[in-house]
Design an enzyme around this catalytic site. Sequence first.
Site, PDB file in Angstrom:
ATOM      1  N   LYS A 217       0.831  -1.207   0.000  1.00 32.64           N
ATOM      2  CA  LYS A 217       0.000   0.000   0.000  1.00 32.64           C
ATOM      3  C   LYS A 217       0.870   1.265   0.000  1.00 32.64           C
ATOM      4  O   LYS A 217       0.641   2.206  -0.765  1.00 32.64           O
ATOM      5  CB  LYS A 217      -0.926  -0.008   1.219  1.00 32.64           C
ATOM      6  CG  LYS A 217      -1.654   1.291   1.482  1.00 32.64           C
ATOM      7  CD  LYS A 217      -2.692   1.584   0.426  1.00 32.64           C
ATOM      8  CE  LYS A 217      -3.190   3.001   0.492  1.00 32.64           C
ATOM      9  NZ  LYS A 217      -4.214   3.305  -0.484  1.00 32.64           N
ATOM     10  N   CYS A 271      -3.200  11.064   1.189  1.00 32.27           N
ATOM     11  CA  CYS A 271      -2.603   9.746   0.939  1.00 32.27           C
ATOM     12  C   CYS A 271      -1.198   9.896   0.371  1.00 32.27           C
ATOM     13  O   CYS A 271      -0.216   9.529   0.997  1.00 32.27           O
ATOM     14  CB  CYS A 271      -3.474   8.963  -0.033  1.00 32.27           C
ATOM     15  SG  CYS A 271      -5.163   8.811   0.541  1.00 32.27           S
TER      16      CYS A 271
HETATM   17  N1  SAJ Z   1      -1.037  14.987  -9.236  1.00 34.11           N
HETATM   18  C1  SAJ Z   1      -0.173  15.761 -10.013  1.00 34.11           C
HETATM   19  N2  SAJ Z   1       0.231  15.264 -11.232  1.00 34.11           N
HETATM   20  C2  SAJ Z   1      -0.194  14.055 -11.698  1.00 34.11           C
HETATM   21  C3  SAJ Z   1      -1.069  13.273 -10.897  1.00 34.11           C
HETATM   22  C4  SAJ Z   1      -1.474  13.775  -9.665  1.00 34.11           C
HETATM   23  O1  SAJ Z   1       0.230  16.868  -9.624  1.00 34.11           O
HETATM   24  O2  SAJ Z   1       0.190  13.698 -12.809  1.00 34.11           O
HETATM   25  C5  SAJ Z   1      -1.452  15.498  -7.907  1.00 34.11           C
HETATM   26  C6  SAJ Z   1      -2.956  15.726  -7.803  1.00 34.11           C
HETATM   27  O3  SAJ Z   1      -3.320  16.971  -8.318  1.00 34.11           O
HETATM   28  C7  SAJ Z   1      -3.153  15.630  -6.305  1.00 34.11           C
HETATM   29  C8  SAJ Z   1      -2.137  14.554  -5.891  1.00 34.11           C
HETATM   30  O4  SAJ Z   1      -1.188  14.491  -6.949  1.00 34.11           O
HETATM   31  O5  SAJ Z   1      -2.812  16.844  -5.658  1.00 34.11           O
HETATM   32  C9  SAJ Z   1      -2.712  13.184  -5.627  1.00 34.11           C
HETATM   33  O6  SAJ Z   1      -3.722  12.870  -6.581  1.00 34.11           O
HETATM   34  P1  SAJ Z   1      -3.915  11.417  -7.218  1.00 34.11           P
HETATM   35  O7  SAJ Z   1      -5.041  11.474  -8.163  1.00 34.11           O
HETATM   36  O8  SAJ Z   1      -2.621  10.933  -7.762  1.00 34.11           O
HETATM   37  O9  SAJ Z   1      -4.206  10.461  -5.973  1.00 34.11           O
HETATM   38  P2  SAJ Z   1      -5.243  10.450  -4.719  1.00 34.11           P
HETATM   39  O10 SAJ Z   1      -4.541  11.038  -3.546  1.00 34.11           O
HETATM   40  O11 SAJ Z   1      -6.579  10.969  -5.043  1.00 34.11           O
HETATM   41  O12 SAJ Z   1      -5.412   8.857  -4.525  1.00 34.11           O
HETATM   42  C10 SAJ Z   1      -4.258   8.041  -4.352  1.00 34.11           C
HETATM   43  C11 SAJ Z   1      -4.353   6.859  -5.342  1.00 34.11           C
HETATM   44  N3  SAJ Z   1      -3.084   6.157  -5.377  1.00 34.11           N
HETATM   45  C12 SAJ Z   1      -2.437   5.894  -6.542  1.00 34.11           C
HETATM   46  O13 SAJ Z   1      -2.857   6.242  -7.623  1.00 34.11           O
HETATM   47  C13 SAJ Z   1      -1.185   5.095  -6.444  1.00 34.11           C
HETATM   48  C14 SAJ Z   1      -5.482   5.929  -4.924  1.00 34.11           C
HETATM   49  O14 SAJ Z   1      -5.507   4.763  -5.737  1.00 34.11           O
HETATM   50  C15 SAJ Z   1      -5.297   5.515  -3.441  1.00 34.11           C
HETATM   51  O15 SAJ Z   1      -6.351   4.651  -3.016  1.00 34.11           O
HETATM   52  C16 SAJ Z   1      -5.350   6.767  -2.600  1.00 34.11           C
HETATM   53  O16 SAJ Z   1      -4.230   7.600  -2.997  1.00 34.11           O
HETATM   54  C17 SAJ Z   1      -5.263   6.360  -1.147  1.00 34.11           C
HETATM   55  O17 SAJ Z   1      -6.315   6.323  -0.482  1.00 34.11           O
HETATM   56  O18 SAJ Z   1      -4.171   5.968  -0.683  1.00 34.11           O
END
Ligand code: SAJ
Length: 421
Positions: A217, A271
């Site tokens: 995780k 997360c």
């Molecule tokens: N972000 C960027 N650039 C990108 C992708 C994301 O700047 O290319 C930023 C987003 O804007 C945001 C942050 O990263 O601020 C996180 O967003 P996210 O969409 O990557 O993830 P979360 O936090 O919504 O959800 C994550 C997910 N983990 C992964 O994709 C590995 C989700 O599957 C998990 O279940 C969740 O964390 C969790 O609960 O741990």
Amino acid sequence: MRGDTKPEVCVIGLGYIGLPTAAIIARAGCPVHGVDVTQTVVDTINRGEIHIEEVDLDGLVQAVVQRGLLKASTEIAPADVFVIAVPTPFVKDGNHTPDTSYVMAAAEKVAAVLKKGDTVILESTSPVGTTEAMRDAIAAKRPDLAMPGLTHDRADISLAYCPERVLPGKILEELTHNDRSIGGITPRCARKALAFYKRFVKGECVTTDARSAEMTKLVENAFRDVNIAFANELSMIADKQGLDVWEVIRLANRHPRVNILTPGPGVGGHCIAVDPWFIVHGAPEEAKIIRQAREVNDAKMHHVLARAKALIDANPDAKVACLGLAFKANIDDFRESPARYVAAGLAREFGPRIQVVEPYASELPKEFDGTGAELVDIDTALEESGVLVTLVDHDVFKVIPPEERRDKAVYDTRGIWPDAA
Ligand code: SAJ
């Protein structure tokens, strides 16, 4: 819990993960007793309503409460399966030390009602070793029960770690369809937990040991953090060298084995900005890239704030629209949001010149109080502001046509307007 009898389930923690999980288990026909420390949360759920925003969750909770399959209370109750989904934040020591006290408190409460044959599953994101620590806490309270991994005989209860991996906005769909890693304290524990998850998960359920599942995780979110840090670092290098980072990434991604993620104002949410620190805490000497990625993603927020300030200083008579406060696109979650941090920093510096556009907010968060900044709709911002700082890639911002932005100074931190670069 024999034959086809549906197990009674107790879900502890009815937040963003616990409530949807409880509802999905209830939908599969298992009677669920949900437990939360907050009375208003319990009352809301018992009325068939919800206290969080999540697609389709309202209808599902209403249905399972009406069918009598989901009931909530502040007190734990005996069950066949216990699912723990409580928060694991940091201790407030400034060192990103994981705080597993909510997990341990839940385990102690479960211990009080455990009986032979029960299964206890931890879902909260946790440092490696937490499930074993939970087992030890239960063992201390219940010397009458033979514990898995501590007895040579058959254990009286089963203990497993099974993290969720759902994306806000798609939680119900992903809870059902994503694959799951199920880590037992012993292989027998894993098989017991597997049989339970098979009742409501359509994705593949893969068994392993508890420590591997805990690390899996953390690794998933650290992997994403490191990749976003690469993109954010590139954007800061590109700023220094006068390059268009979006153009460089677009071109590099035409390579069949390159897939650079999207730079932004930093990494938010509870997360990805948190979990990698659990790895660093467990192996501080070894987790070099993981720590550095966290630092790069945090540094990006300060970089964005400094660049936005310079642009605003260069346009001294203009009002400024900050587009977005959410931690990512198309959601109403403002926790740990870099957009919110940047907009609040600008509000403190430039006061009433700052207009914030956030279609998912009805008022500005507390840190904007007294700054003079105001929450406005997108039309007002486009009419009145001479500077646009794009902080969130909400769909409503993406479709603003070039002619409505033509006469404005733009800092697009998400690259939503390729024509503006
Ligand atoms: N972000 C960027 N650039 C990108 C992708 C994301 O700047 O290319 C930023 C987003 O804007 C945001 C942050 O990263 O601020 C996180 O967003 P996210 O969409 O990557 O993830 P979360 O936090 O919504 O959800 C994550 C997910 N983990 C992964 O994709 C590995 C989700 O599957 C998990 O279940 C969740 O964390 C969790 O609960 O741990």
